[in-house]
Design a protein around this motif. Sequence first.
Motif, PDB file in Angstrom:
ATOM      1  N   SER A 116     -31.037  41.824 -47.684  1.00 24.35           N
ATOM      2  CA  SER A 116     -31.209  42.449 -49.025  1.00 24.35           C
ATOM      3  C   SER A 116     -32.132  41.397 -50.130  1.00 24.35           C
ATOM      4  CB  SER A 116     -30.097  42.963 -49.522  1.00 24.35           C
ATOM      5  OG  SER A 116     -30.358  43.669 -50.520  1.00 24.35           O
ATOM      6  N   TYR A 118     -32.556  40.640 -54.394  1.00 24.19           N
ATOM      7  CA  TYR A 118     -31.805  40.908 -55.464  1.00 24.19           C
ATOM      8  C   TYR A 118     -32.849  40.448 -56.556  1.00 24.19           C
ATOM      9  CZ  TYR A 118     -28.484  41.921 -59.045  1.00 24.19           C
ATOM     10  OH  TYR A 118     -27.713  42.574 -60.346  1.00 24.19           O
ATOM     11  N   ILE A 253     -24.416  39.687 -50.361  1.00 20.20           N
ATOM     12  CA  ILE A 253     -25.638  40.462 -49.603  1.00 20.20           C
ATOM     13  C   ILE A 253     -25.060  40.165 -48.195  1.00 20.20           C
ATOM     14  CG2 ILE A 253     -27.962  39.985 -48.977  1.00 20.20           C
ATOM     15  CD1 ILE A 253     -28.779  39.341 -51.691  1.00 20.20           C
ATOM     16  N   ARG A 258     -25.420  44.381 -49.956  1.00 17.88           N
ATOM     17  CA  ARG A 258     -26.185  44.568 -51.397  1.00 17.88           C
ATOM     18  C   ARG A 258     -25.303  43.724 -52.368  1.00 17.88           C
ATOM     19  NH1 ARG A 258     -23.472  49.204 -53.884  1.00 17.88           N
ATOM     20  NH2 ARG A 258     -22.097  49.923 -52.535  1.00 17.88           N
ATOM     21  N   THR A 260     -22.877  44.319 -55.322  1.00 14.71           N
ATOM     22  CA  THR A 260     -22.191  45.121 -56.074  1.00 14.71           C
ATOM     23  C   THR A 260     -21.490  44.816 -57.332  1.00 14.71           C
ATOM     24  OG1 THR A 260     -20.232  44.290 -54.799  1.00 14.71           O
ATOM     25  CG2 THR A 260     -21.563  46.256 -53.779  1.00 14.71           C
TER      26      THR A 260
END
Length: 353
Positions: A116, A118, A253, A258, A260
């Motif tokens: 992922s 960010y 991640i 992901r 949160t």
Amino acid sequence: MDLLRRFLPSLAALALLPLAGCTGPAAGPAAPARTGSAPAPSVSGPAGDLQTAYQRVVKEVLPSVVQITTAQGLGSGVVYDDKGDIVTNAHVVGDSTAFKVSLATGGTTVGARLVSSYPDQDLAVVRLDSVPKGLHPATLGDSAKVEVGQIVLAMGNPLGLSSSVTQGIVSAVGRTVSEGRGGGGTGATIANMVQTSAAINPGNSGGALVNLAGQVIGIPTLAAVDPELGEGAAPGIGFAIPAATVSRIAGQIVSSGRVTDSGRAALGITGRTVVGPDFSPNGVAVASVNRGGPADKAGLRAGDIITRVGRTAITTLQSLSEALAGMNPGDRTEVTYDRDGAERTANVTLGEM
């Protein structure tokens, strides 16, 4: 004194560029540096102690720094754990989802895939398709204990020169800086960054800024550019994402795929920069308000123009992002805004991005 002012521009005058990769497409991993067989000459006294410390840290940490190659270029990464997770910058991975990773310890390149990305904190995690024997995870330090004047080493793959090491000091801590969207940048505004004099160049992004205890205290991400000096990086002014941020974002991640809990404060609006009669930036117009969000609860609405957060004047969307980056979710702050030509204030309890 006038000459000093002329050649020592303020931080506000410097542009910040991501250090994603070399110019043009990647040409494959660079050959590792060759080492001679003759023993190094001995150095005695304090200089010898410092040299020994440098060599110990390089030997300990460099195996944890990898080269990441994408279709667009290359950057660096740091081995996060023994399961094959590598933390790097979001602007290094860009839009790619598959990569080639070269380990500092040599051997064939290893395939990797994106877990992922960010972009709001310019961090990403990629995972190796297979875990090589002896993979060496880095140790993340406590970035809250980083002090100005500490000796640090920057490790990465600048300009494709694999496994390069430079040295410098921590020049400042607690910097809030924004990277541009040009040149592959994400436009992220990042708080508490570590400023360093260690030389970092394109390709260093995602690598390691390391203290003499062998701990990674930051991920080199940005270099400053003085517009008066052209487009080259301003020597001795680089910035690294602090280890605390790296640990929080990468940890989420790795565990859930992901982010949160960003840890970033937010007003809960969509805004845009507005200009005054003289065409200079004059505030942030609220385009929309998230229903039930902090701004909505405080009574702000679309059409309001935010001009101040706490004691910080707000002239652009970037200045608003930088003001919020220095705060935490749950903080209470006064927001000054203009509505129909009248100045108003609201006390806002900040939410999370």
